[in-house]
Design an enzyme around this catalytic site. Structure first.
Site: not given
Ligand code: ZN
Ligand code: ADP
Length: 372
Positions: A128, A150, A192, A234, A244, A249, A253, A256, A260, A272
């Site tokens: 946990r 994340k 980035e 960040k 988020e 936050r 993106n 992105h 993506h 990426h």
């Molecule tokens: Zn990224």
């Protein structure tokens, strides 16, 4: 503004920076600089430790870190494919089988974004939740994915669909790791960095422009300052919106949505950051059309991406239909609309819900699309 914000000098250990991520009882520090001073002292000697790494990084660094921390090493194959349920099961088997771990144990994620996500998620769910430390070894992981807690693995229906917010105990960005990072991976991470510049504002972008050649040459001081600036930005965003929930936050993106889509459509074609670079150019184009971004700003950012070696063009063979299908499959979808992060000006992002129609795709794809 001072021209020489990131001076080119011999590396001075005093350049190292330590940035606090203030999240109440989940607060932690991110160290940026050369070397791993303080790492072994940060992990209790009595805790059992496991380093999770991939084959490439493990071959280069696992022995040294394992010796430093008195930790055992668990190695997974390199690449995005390791962010899978199958690999997670194998990681749990290797974590649990020796029966040497308990709730006080510490997992050390040694690698790029893939390892940070996989090991972080294992740490979030083992017993946990156990503590973990991030030792990011790619530029992308140092400036982006290792900050903010994340963690996730992929599912066959989409990327990062199974995950958790789980903040690390500490992060050490040792720029010495970057010496062995292939150029293409390093440049991908710069996407980035430029994203951060765009979101942060004109001063940050100007620093990047002035230091472009030192950045490409991986000058120690310039790279340390650049990473620290990205981490600071960040960290501040994460402090305002850890999970988020408020939209703050989600600004990260930028570039992105299409990025993506391109990664999903052509999994082996782009890294990426490369896909995000193309996605940023498209988002800039959309920003000029929809929220009156000054076209000169779009031009300026596109030029910087190009100078640092990133792709900026949407390939002509990218089919609008396929892009639509993938974009509508994005987990942030909302009816037939997609929330795009657009830019009103440098440092002024806005989220706009855009209906996917031919006019939107036309703007995203750029002028070349008119030929088809
Ligand atoms: Zn990224
Ligand atoms: P990212 O950090 O971009 O999400 P990965 O975690 O997949 O990506 O790392 C990219 C590739 O670079 C992987 O093949 C990984 O093994 C390799 N790699 C990571 N860090 C280093 C390093 N410091 N030196 C050499 N190769 C590295």
């Amino acid at each position: 503004m001072r021209r020489d914000n990131w001076p080119k000098r011999t590396y001075n250990p005093a350049m190292a920076e330590s940035i606090q991520v203030s999240l109440g009882d989940r607060a932690y520090r991110i160290h940026v600089g050369r070397g791993l001073d303080g790492l072994s002292a940060a992990v209790p000697a009595s805790a059992s430790k496991v380093i999770v790494t991939d084959k490439n990084v493990g071959r280069l660094y696992a022995q040294k870190i394992s010796h430093m921390l008195n930790a055992r090493v668990l190695t997974v194959p390199a690449g995005e494919g390791s962010k899978s349920l199958g690999q997670l099961e194998s990681v749990f088997a290797q974590l649990l089988a020796p029966r040497d771990l308990d709730r006080q144990s510490v997992i050390v994620a040694l690698g790029g974004g893939v390892i940070g996500d996989l090991a972080g998620f294992a740490a979030a769910t083992l017993f946990r939740g156990v503590r973990y430390i991030q030792l990011p070894t790619t530029l992308l992981a140092m400036v982006d994915s290792s900050v903010g807690g994340k963690t996730a693995i992929n599912h066959e229906t989409g990327k990062n669909l199974i995950g958790a917010f789980h903040q690390p105990q500490a992060v050490w960005c040792d720029i010495a790791f970057l010496e062995t990072l292939p150029t293409r991976e390093y440049v991908s991470g710069l996407a980035e960095v430029i994203k951060t510049g765009v979101l942060s504002g004109s001063a940050f972008l100007a620093k990047l422009e002035q230091s472009a050649s030192a950045i490409v040459a991986r000058n120690d001081e310039v790279v340390t300052r650049m990473i620290a600036d990205c981490v600071r930005f960040k960290a501040a965003v994460v402090e305002q919106d850890e999970t988020e929930a408020t939209g703050r936050r989600a600004m990260l993106n930028f570039g992105h949505t299409l990025g993506h889509a391109l990664e999903n459509l052509y999994p082996d074609r782009w890294l990426h950051g490369e896909a995000v670079a193309i996605g940023m150019v498209a988002a800039l184009r959309l920003s000029v059309a929809r929220v009156a971004l000054d076209a000169a700003v779009a031009e300026r950012v596109t030029r910087l991406l190009h100078v640092l070696g990133l792709p900026t063009e949407i390939p002509p063979e990218l089919e609008a239909q396929a892009a639509t299908a993938v974009m509508l499959g994005d987990k942030k979808r909302d009816g037939g609309a997609v929330g795009f992060v657009l830019l009103k000006a440098l440092g002024e992002p806005v989220i706009q819900s855009c209906t996917i129609d031919s006019a939107l795709l036309h703007t995203l794809m750029g002028p070349r699309d008119e030929r088809t």
